[in-house]
Write a protein that holds these residues in place. Structure first.
Motif, mmCIF file in Angstrom:
data_model
loop_
_atom_site.group_PDB
_atom_site.id
_atom_site.type_symbol
_atom_site.label_atom_id
_atom_site.label_comp_id
_atom_site.label_asym_id
_atom_site.label_seq_id
_atom_site.Cartn_x
_atom_site.Cartn_y
_atom_site.Cartn_z
ATOM 1 N N PHE A 103 24.133 83.047 -34.923
ATOM 2 C CA PHE A 103 23.548 84.378 -35.018
ATOM 3 C C PHE A 103 24.598 85.403 -34.606
ATOM 4 O O PHE A 103 25.539 85.089 -33.887
ATOM 5 C CB PHE A 103 22.318 84.494 -34.118
ATOM 6 N N LYS A 152 13.874 86.680 -14.660
ATOM 7 C CA LYS A 152 15.221 87.109 -15.065
ATOM 8 C C LYS A 152 15.243 88.590 -15.431
ATOM 9 O O LYS A 152 16.113 89.340 -14.988
ATOM 10 C CB LYS A 152 15.681 86.247 -16.243
ATOM 11 N N TYR A 153 14.281 89.009 -16.227
ATOM 12 C CA TYR A 153 14.295 90.399 -16.697
ATOM 13 C C TYR A 153 13.872 91.384 -15.609
ATOM 14 O O TYR A 153 14.238 92.557 -15.668
ATOM 15 C CB TYR A 153 13.482 90.545 -17.991
ATOM 16 N N TRP A 156 18.387 78.244 -32.758
ATOM 17 C CA TRP A 156 17.418 79.012 -31.979
ATOM 18 C C TRP A 156 16.973 78.268 -30.728
ATOM 19 O O TRP A 156 16.800 78.860 -29.661
ATOM 20 C CB TRP A 156 16.205 79.370 -32.855
ATOM 21 N N GLY A 206 15.979 86.627 -28.104
ATOM 22 C CA GLY A 206 15.672 85.209 -28.281
ATOM 23 C C GLY A 206 16.650 84.523 -29.223
ATOM 24 O O GLY A 206 16.927 83.335 -29.082
ATOM 25 N N ASP A 231 18.205 82.638 -23.361
ATOM 26 C CA ASP A 231 17.607 83.940 -23.026
ATOM 27 C C ASP A 231 16.550 83.789 -21.933
ATOM 28 O O ASP A 231 16.362 84.690 -21.127
ATOM 29 C CB ASP A 231 16.991 84.590 -24.270
ATOM 30 N N THR A 240 20.776 87.592 -24.618
ATOM 31 C CA THR A 240 20.332 88.600 -23.664
ATOM 32 C C THR A 240 21.266 89.807 -23.759
ATOM 33 O O THR A 240 22.483 89.651 -23.686
ATOM 34 C CB THR A 240 20.360 88.012 -22.237
ATOM 35 N N PHE A 279 8.077 82.146 -27.966
ATOM 36 C CA PHE A 279 8.680 83.446 -28.273
ATOM 37 C C PHE A 279 7.753 84.578 -27.835
ATOM 38 O O PHE A 279 8.189 85.580 -27.270
ATOM 39 C CB PHE A 279 9.000 83.544 -29.764
ATOM 40 N N LYS A 308 18.637 76.639 -28.839
ATOM 41 C CA LYS A 308 19.646 76.849 -27.795
ATOM 42 C C LYS A 308 19.700 78.311 -27.349
ATOM 43 O O LYS A 308 19.702 78.602 -26.150
ATOM 44 C CB LYS A 308 21.018 76.394 -28.309
ATOM 45 N N THR A 309 19.737 79.241 -28.305
ATOM 46 C CA THR A 309 19.838 80.656 -27.914
ATOM 47 C C THR A 309 18.585 81.092 -27.163
ATOM 48 O O THR A 309 18.658 81.849 -26.205
ATOM 49 C CB THR A 309 20.026 81.564 -29.143
ATOM 50 N N PHE A 310 17.451 80.579 -27.574
ATOM 51 C CA PHE A 310 16.199 80.956 -26.933
ATOM 52 C C PHE A 310 16.142 80.429 -25.501
ATOM 53 O O PHE A 310 15.777 81.155 -24.571
ATOM 54 C CB PHE A 310 15.013 80.424 -27.743
#
Lengths: 114, 446, 241
Positions: free
Chosen positions: A63, B49-50, B436, A50, B443, A54, B354, B438-440
């Motif tokens: 990060f 996705k996963y 976060w 997260g 993902d 990925t 999350f 954006k990164t979240f």
């Protein structure tokens, strides 16, 4: 009786306590969290995604991307976070949720990501 | 929408007539099969996705009503103009092109769990080997006397599921009379995004200080506490001069002293008579045990339960949420059906994006394992919620969760930013919150 | 004559009390970045306090520098620069630039602006001297071959008179060990970090080079040259000075 029982070692007065200690050691090892069912390295690594991307692949700079990170680097950072030796915003909290062997497994996973 | 019984019958009648084989693909290839995901929010998108990451040979179909996702996390920033409504839009293109996930933009109107089929409004009948449902929440507007969806759409918006109500609330805030009162009615637990109502209060207070300095924010709350309550109130105190209640004061840093002067933000708890008893949306006021609270802008965040689809599909319990087997999130109501995200009952896990994201990953792997005839692995989940007390003042809750005696338990100890955190750490948390977002999103959706 | 001397004295004392490189209010972070005025910069660097290594180490910890720049000042990823073995004047000046609000060229800079906000000049000198005291980053395996390598070595040692490019080595040292004043060491920097910096100068997003020295240089480089230069310096080992 096997040969072991006749050995000088088994006749030693230390034998019984040693046997007990060994039994306790085996039992403790079996009961400690590190030996409890452990998620796979990938499953644990997915909880990092997260923020860290990925599979640890991250295009952003805020990060740390974890994909391809050397195992020693990852392990040292996580152990230091967990021990409170390295300041962080929240990584100390997160690292607290993983045992040594789990950190090892995550380190192997991230190091293996191309 | 059909009633639940009709919903199930609609499916059954159709599927009997069709008399198709029970299994979707016959799963000829070891571990392959067809997994259908319903709901393209954080949970559903991440699961799709996963699933493909774990087994690219799997056929994955995602059924979602809307062509573009509007992210709820960070959507309170629309109120203060920090982002626009368009900035909340998330495209499904990457999931389709990069992972080969099939999308069906349609609504599910029928479900036949015995034959493992779902039917859509567009008259598509879809067979599955495994079904993952991520139905999200539904807002119980009518649970507060006098309040309604119509009132929310016109007079007293909730804006908890982002959309036109969010934009309406932003316009109301900007047009509020000088010295007006922005009243937030907080929801009872459990609800989506536990720190969210209080972050919204903070961001509105910060905005008002600049644009309407004599105005005031009042939170009317049926609870006495909330996630990150101590840290959030410390932030309010430092930034806006908020007076911290006596019972929280004892744990605060030594330099915290209430001024006693009226502050631009006030939290009326249940124990202070804050429980909302009714809404007068015409007059914009809230009935509480402490009397009527008059508002100039009234933001009502109503009680919540699982998304409507979960009820239609018979996945909910009497409490309005979806019971699941904790290791895999397989529904206890229907075999081969998994319920993830806010709608599921996940014990210590908060209802957050999350949480839904890590639940989706555990469930995706369990589904892949089941299809391959393997045992589900040992699960692990995480939650990290950043929250803002001001645009430069970040807080967080961070948890690692494991299975313990059949329940999901927090095992990582301390959850919050400590009250003695340095200024740098607080500012970094705010910066990381922005990163976060954006990164979240990447993902989950890219 | 006397008046002139007084004036000069007055200016000097002014610059001592508040060296020309003054900080802006913290709220002014969105202001247009300024380029340093060379004279002001010289005065500021001349007034750089002597650093305390122990305090520097403690600040490295408490300000969470390690998160991006590595526990030993060697960045674990290519996103951030290594600080170990860096010239103290460069680190000190960079921290001041962030605090002055003159650097918000990218997400890295925005994060740094948050970290430096409450640092005193003594704090900055302490961390600058601390990093300067650490062993410089190790050299990466050489990646350049053949014609590219020859071209880059030419650029580094001789420059390119046709494009009015001075040799990199004339300021940054023959082995990338850094030069006078605030000119930074480049040896052992990661490819990603150094290339990003050059791109930021090339595009004009970063303006904190005195006399536009780096901007004028970077604007005449091609993107391929930037990439190759970054690889070249990554493969050099920083020598102790």
């Amino acid at each position: 009786m096997g040969p072991l029982m006749k050995s000088p070692f088994t006749r030693s007065p230390l034998f019984k306590p040693l046997l007990l200690a060994a039994a306790i050691a085996v039992l403790t090892a079996w009961l400690t969290p590190a030996q409890a069912a452990q998620p796979t390295g990938a499953a644990m690594a997915h909880t990092c995604a997260g923020c860290h991307g990925t599979q640890g692949k991250l295009g952003r700079v805020e990060f740390v991307p974890l994909a391809g990170m050397a195992e020693t680097e990852f392990k040292r950072a996580m152990l230091d976070f967990r021990a409170g030796k390295r300041a962080s915003t929240l990584m100390g909290h997160v690292a607290n949720g993983f045992s040594d062997s789990e950190i090892d497994a995550m380190a192997r996973y991230f190091a293996s990501v191309k | 929408m059909l009633k639940r019984r009709e919903f199930l019958q609609a499916g059954a009648a159709l599927f009997c007539a069709a008399a198709l084989p029970a299994r979707a693909t016959g799963a000829t290839q070891a571990g392959a099969g067809h997994v259908v995901v319903i709901g393209g929010g954080v949970g559903g998108a991440t699961a799709a996705k996963y699933l493909k990451l774990a087994n690219p040979a799997l056929r994955v179909t995602l059924i979602e009503a809307n062509r573009t996702y509007i992210r709820p996390y960070g959507s309170s920033e629309v109120l203060t103009g920090h982002v626009g409504m368009d900035d909340l839009n998330v495209s499904y293109d990457a999931l389709r092109s990069r992972y080969g996930i099939e999308f069906l933009f349609d609504r599910v109107v029928g479900f036949d769990p015995a034959r493992r089929r779902v039917r859509t409004a567009g008259k598509r009948d879809i067979a599955y080997d495994k079904l993952i449902v991520s139905p999200g929440i539904s807002l119980q507007y009518q649970a507060i006397p006098g309040y309604s969806e119509a009132a929310a759409a016109s007079r007293a918006p909730s804006g908890w599921i982002p959309g036109p109500q969010t934009a309406l609330l932003a316009r109301q805030l900007q047009a509020m009379r000088p010295g007006g009162r922005f009243v937030i009615v907080a929801p009872p637990s459990p609800y989506r995004c536990p720190p969210g109502p209080y972050e919204r209060a903070a961001l509105v207070t910060e905005w008002l200080a600049r644009h309407n300095p004599t105005a005031k924010v009042i939170i009317v709350d049926p609870k006495d506490s909330f996630v990150t309550d101590a840290g959030m109130q410390l932030g309010w105190h430092r930034l806006y001069g908020y007076n911290i209640p006596a019972d929280y004061l004892k744990d605060m840093p030594a330099d915290v002293v209430n001024s006693g002067r009226p502050a631009p933000i006030e939290w009326l708890r249940a124990k202070d008579g804050g429980t909302p008893r009714g809404i007068d949306s015409a007059a914009l006021r809230v009935a509480t045990d402490a009397g009527w609270i008059k508002a100039d802008v009234l933001n009502v965040i109503p009680p919540m339960r699982a998304g409507k689809l979960a009820f239609d599909m018979g996945l909910t319990d009497a409490g309005g949420w979806c019971p699941v087997e904790r290791r895999t999130f397989e529904s206890t109501a229907h075999e081969h059906v998994f319920v993830i995200g806010d709608a599921s009952i996940a014990d210590a896990m908060p209802k957050s994006g999350f949480s839904a994201n890590t639940q989706a990953k555990v469930t995706a792997q369990a589904v892949v394992n089941q299809l391959a005839g393997r045992e589900p692995g040992e699960p692990i989940w995480e939650n990290t919620c950043y929250a803002l007390a001001g645009s430069d003042y970040g807080l967080f809750v961070a948890d690692v969760f494991r299975l313990k005696d059949g329940k999901i338990a927090q095992i990582s100890g301390q959850r919050y930013l400590p009250l003695d955190a340095s200024k740098t750490r607080i500012r970094l948390a705010a910066r990381y919150q922005q990163a976060w977002l954006k990164t979240f999103t990447e993902d989950c959706f890219a | 004559m006397r008046r002139v001397r007084l004036l000069v004295l007055g200016m000097l004392s002014l610059s001592l009390a508040a060296p020309g490189y003054a900080s802006r209010p913290a709220t002014d972070s969105a202001a247009t970045p300024r380029s340093p005025v060379a004279a002001e910069l010289r005065a500021t660097l001349a007034a750089q306090p002597r650093g305390d290594l122990q305090r520097g180490k403690a600040l490295h910890q408490s300000l969470m520098c390690a998160a991006c720049h590595g526990e030993t000042g060697v960045a674990p990823t290519g996103n951030w620069s290594s600080l170990a073995g860096q010239r103290a004047a460069y680190t000190y000046k960079s921290l001041l630039d962030y605090q002055r609000g003159d650097r918000h060229e990218d997400d890295r800079a925005n994060l740094m602006a948050v970290v430096v906000r409450d640092m005193t000049r003594q704090d900055m000198a302490d961390v600058a001297d601390y990093y300067a005291s650490l062993p410089p980053p190790p050299a990466a395996a050489p990646k350049l071959t053949g014609e590219t390598r020859r071209h880059i070595e030419q650029l580094v040692r001789r420059g390119d008179p046709a494009r009015l490019l001075t040799p990199c080595a004339s300021c940054h040292g023959a082995s990338g060990q850094g030069g006078n004043n605030e000119t930074p060491a480049l040896a052992g920097q990661s490819v990603g970090s150094l290339a990003q910096t050059l791109h930021d100068y090339r595009s004009g997003r970063r303006v904190t080079d005195a006399n536009q020295g780096m901007r004028q240089f970077a604007q005449r480089l091609t993107p391929d040259e930037i990439e190759a230069l970054a690889k070249y310096y990554a493969s050099l080992s920083g020598k102790r000075r």
